[in-house]
Design a protein around this motif. Structure first.
Motif, PDB file in Angstrom:
ATOM      1  N   LEU A  12     110.106  67.046  -6.947  1.00  0.00           N
ATOM      2  CA  LEU A  12     109.138  68.029  -7.394  1.00  0.00           C
ATOM      3  C   LEU A  12     108.330  67.512  -8.579  1.00  0.00           C
ATOM      4  N   LEU A  13     109.014  66.892  -9.544  1.00  0.00           N
ATOM      5  CA  LEU A  13     108.325  66.384 -10.732  1.00  0.00           C
ATOM      6  C   LEU A  13     107.356  65.268 -10.366  1.00  0.00           C
ATOM      7  N   ALA A  14     107.746  64.401  -9.449  1.00  0.00           N
ATOM      8  CA  ALA A  14     106.849  63.328  -8.999  1.00  0.00           C
ATOM      9  C   ALA A  14     105.625  63.899  -8.300  1.00  0.00           C
ATOM     10  N   GLN A  15     105.849  64.950  -7.534  1.00  0.00           N
ATOM     11  CA  GLN A  15     104.736  65.583  -6.810  1.00  0.00           C
ATOM     12  C   GLN A  15     103.765  66.251  -7.775  1.00  0.00           C
ATOM     13  N   ILE A  16     104.290  66.927  -8.797  1.00  0.00           N
ATOM     14  CA  ILE A  16     103.438  67.626  -9.758  1.00  0.00           C
ATOM     15  C   ILE A  16     102.617  66.652 -10.582  1.00  0.00           C
ATOM     16  N   ASP A  68      97.824  62.231 -17.898  1.00  0.00           N
ATOM     17  CA  ASP A  68      97.563  63.589 -18.379  1.00  0.00           C
ATOM     18  C   ASP A  68      98.767  64.030 -19.214  1.00  0.00           C
ATOM     19  N   TYR A  69      98.733  63.746 -20.507  1.00  0.00           N
ATOM     20  CA  TYR A  69      99.886  64.033 -21.360  1.00  0.00           C
ATOM     21  C   TYR A  69     100.228  65.528 -21.449  1.00  0.00           C
ATOM     22  N   PRO A  70      99.252  66.404 -21.689  1.00  0.00           N
ATOM     23  CA  PRO A  70      99.617  67.826 -21.770  1.00  0.00           C
ATOM     24  C   PRO A  70     100.263  68.348 -20.484  1.00  0.00           C
ATOM     25  N   GLY A  71      99.682  67.997 -19.342  1.00  0.00           N
ATOM     26  CA  GLY A  71     100.228  68.467 -18.072  1.00  0.00           C
ATOM     27  C   GLY A  71     101.589  67.872 -17.764  1.00  0.00           C
ATOM     28  N   THR A  72     101.746  66.567 -18.057  1.00  0.00           N
ATOM     29  CA  THR A  72     103.023  65.901 -17.792  1.00  0.00           C
ATOM     30  C   THR A  72     104.117  66.452 -18.690  1.00  0.00           C
ATOM     31  N   MET A  73     103.833  66.640 -19.962  1.00  0.00           N
ATOM     32  CA  MET A  73     104.817  67.185 -20.888  1.00  0.00           C
ATOM     33  C   MET A  73     105.247  68.588 -20.465  1.00  0.00           C
ATOM     34  N   SER A  74     104.294  69.380 -20.020  1.00  0.00           N
ATOM     35  CA  SER A  74     104.609  70.733 -19.571  1.00  0.00           C
ATOM     36  C   SER A  74     105.508  70.717 -18.344  1.00  0.00           C
ATOM     37  N   ALA A  75     105.199  69.842 -17.388  1.00  0.00           N
ATOM     38  CA  ALA A  75     105.988  69.768 -16.150  1.00  0.00           C
ATOM     39  C   ALA A  75     107.402  69.275 -16.428  1.00  0.00           C
ATOM     40  N   VAL A  76     107.523  68.242 -17.269  1.00  0.00           N
ATOM     41  CA  VAL A  76     108.844  67.697 -17.606  1.00  0.00           C
ATOM     42  C   VAL A  76     109.699  68.769 -18.272  1.00  0.00           C
ATOM     43  N   ARG A  77     109.122  69.487 -19.216  1.00  0.00           N
ATOM     44  CA  ARG A  77     109.871  70.530 -19.925  1.00  0.00           C
ATOM     45  C   ARG A  77     110.298  71.647 -18.980  1.00  0.00           C
ATOM     46  N   ALA A  78     109.389  72.083 -18.103  1.00  0.00           N
ATOM     47  CA  ALA A  78     109.707  73.197 -17.205  1.00  0.00           C
ATOM     48  C   ALA A  78     110.804  72.822 -16.214  1.00  0.00           C
ATOM     49  N   VAL A  79     110.680  71.655 -15.577  1.00  0.00           N
ATOM     50  CA  VAL A  79     111.685  71.251 -14.586  1.00  0.00           C
ATOM     51  C   VAL A  79     113.044  71.065 -15.263  1.00  0.00           C
ATOM     52  N   ALA A  80     113.063  70.430 -16.433  1.00  0.00           N
ATOM     53  CA  ALA A  80     114.332  70.232 -17.141  1.00  0.00           C
ATOM     54  C   ALA A  80     114.977  71.564 -17.492  1.00  0.00           C
ATOM     55  N   ARG A  81     114.169  72.516 -17.905  1.00  0.00           N
ATOM     56  CA  ARG A  81     114.711  73.833 -18.295  1.00  0.00           C
ATOM     57  C   ARG A  81     115.373  74.516 -17.099  1.00  0.00           C
ATOM     58  N   TYR A  82     114.709  74.477 -15.957  1.00  0.00           N
ATOM     59  CA  TYR A  82     115.256  75.144 -14.778  1.00  0.00           C
ATOM     60  C   TYR A  82     116.486  74.402 -14.233  1.00  0.00           C
ATOM     61  N   VAL A  83     116.484  73.079 -14.294  1.00  0.00           N
ATOM     62  CA  VAL A  83     117.651  72.323 -13.863  1.00  0.00           C
ATOM     63  C   VAL A  83     118.853  72.718 -14.713  1.00  0.00           C
ATOM     64  N   GLY A  84     118.667  72.788 -16.020  1.00  0.00           N
ATOM     65  CA  GLY A  84     119.749  73.171 -16.906  1.00  0.00           C
ATOM     66  C   GLY A  84     120.271  74.565 -16.609  1.00  0.00           C
ATOM     67  N   GLU A  85     119.344  75.517 -16.390  1.00  0.00           N
ATOM     68  CA  GLU A  85     119.750  76.890 -16.105  1.00  0.00           C
ATOM     69  C   GLU A  85     120.528  76.977 -14.800  1.00  0.00           C
ATOM     70  N   ILE A  86     120.076  76.282 -13.788  1.00  0.00           N
ATOM     71  CA  ILE A  86     120.720  76.348 -12.470  1.00  0.00           C
ATOM     72  C   ILE A  86     122.117  75.739 -12.526  1.00  0.00           C
ATOM     73  N   LEU A  87     122.243  74.581 -13.180  1.00  0.00           N
ATOM     74  CA  LEU A  87     123.568  73.949 -13.259  1.00  0.00           C
ATOM     75  C   LEU A  87     124.519  74.769 -14.114  1.00  0.00           C
TER      76      LEU A  87
END
Length: 340
Positions: free
Chosen positions: A113-117, A318-337
């Motif tokens: 998902l992160l690679a796709q975004i 695209d630093y702003p977009g990449t930083m946002s995507a990395v933070r969001a995916v990491a947050r959800y991975v942590g919550e799910i695990l």
């Protein structure tokens, strides 16, 4: 607006245009594309100052300017906020990751998902066992002389080990084994659990010492921290497009991704979940990544960081977009695990 702030606006416009077009940016295009509120002559003067200070450079004669690593660093450091994801994007990420059936599936989905975004290479580190807590240990009797020991951690990691015995084991001995193991390891960090397990053979009746010795020897192997050297990558198909204008650097990037040692060291530095780190160009110790940017963060539950997650791409990203995507995916991975 001060002269310094105005020059930063010019730098930000150059970064935006270069990321979008992959072409050096001239003063005329800045005037045409951006409402900077100053004359073309002022923009040219500002560009001259930015170049003298090392924030932009001219790749060749008669060309426009491109940001340097120093320019990208200033741009990233002065980001007032990370570009927020829409509620639809956040819901789509959460839904896709929550459908993962186990730890392996969740991590595979996260990097795909992160690679796709981001249209870059995404990498995630398996939960580091040294940071994990034992949730449960189960002992299953497969035959009179064969046991299966299963260790389940709070990160969803499941380790299985076979134990071969030299004599049949009685049911009451198994009951005692299960109780003592649960008392020793459940709820403890793996290092603490290993220390407690190692003491068990000296704390039980002589009649079951042999059984405990056999199981403890195998169980200690399951508690050894070895999974932190495992990475999952996705998006390598984006490499040729991302470095289309830097083909000479592509081989080095491929080597760094293949060896993984550099990435593991960088991800191991993620000690705080939700804090995004950006390393640009020569800030990366590995010369193979000297023309790359790495955007990383930790994922976990609460203050516990389980592992690291990152995106690797060219410094022109695209630093702003990449930083946002990395933070969001990491947050959800942590919550799910954490919920599993």
């Amino acid at each position: 607006m001060s002269a310094e702030d105005r020059r930063f606006e010019v730098l930000r416009a150059i970064v935006a245009d270069y990321v979008a077009t992959h072409e050096p940016v001239g003063s005329k295009s800045l005037v045409d594309r951006h409402q900077l509120g100053v004359s073309p002559a002022t923009i040219r003067n500002d560009m001259a100052v930015l170049e003298e200070d090392g924030y932009i450079a001219q790749p060749h004669t008669s060309a426009g300017r491109i940001p340097t690593d120093k320019g990208y660093r200033l741009f990233v450091d002065r980001l007032s906020q990370v570009k927020p994801l829409s509620s639809g994007e956040r819901h789509a990420i959460q839904q896709f990751l929550s459908e993962g059936v186990d730890l392996d599936d969740v991590l595979q989905r996260s990097v795909r998902l992160l690679a796709q975004i981001t249209r870059q290479v995404a990498v995630v580190q398996y939960p580091t066992l040294s940071r994990s807590t034992v949730r449960h240990v189960e002992v299953v009797q497969l035959s009179p002389r064969k046991l299966l020991v299963v260790v389940i951690t709070d990160t969803g990691r499941v380790e299985q080990r076979m134990v071969d015995l030299d004599h049949d084991v009685a049911e009451d001995s198994l009951v005692q084994l299960r109780l003592r193991l649960a008392e020793s390891v459940n709820g403890r960090r793996l290092a603490e659990a290993a220390d407690a397990v190692a003491l068990l053979p000296n704390q039980v009746p002589t009649a079951v010492t042999g059984l405990f010795n056999s199981v403890v020897g195998v169980l200690l192997g399951a508690l050894v921290d070895y999974s932190s050297d495992k990475l999952v990558l996705s998006g390598t198909s984006h490499l040729s497009g991302a470095w289309v204008d830097q083909p000479a650097t592509l081989r080095g990037v491929l080597e760094a991704l293949d060896e993984q040692v550099t990435l593991l060291k960088l991800l191991a530095l993620a000690t705080t979940a939700d804090a995004v780190t950006v390393r640009i160009g020569r800030e990366n110790d590995d010369v193979n990544l000297s023309a790359s940017a790495l955007v990383s963060t930790g994922y976990g539950a609460g203050e516990t960081v389980m592992g690291g997650l990152a995106v690797v791409g060219p410094t022109r990203m695209d630093y702003p977009g990449t930083m946002s995507a990395v933070r969001a995916v990491a947050r959800y991975v942590g919550e799910i695990l954490a919920e599993r």
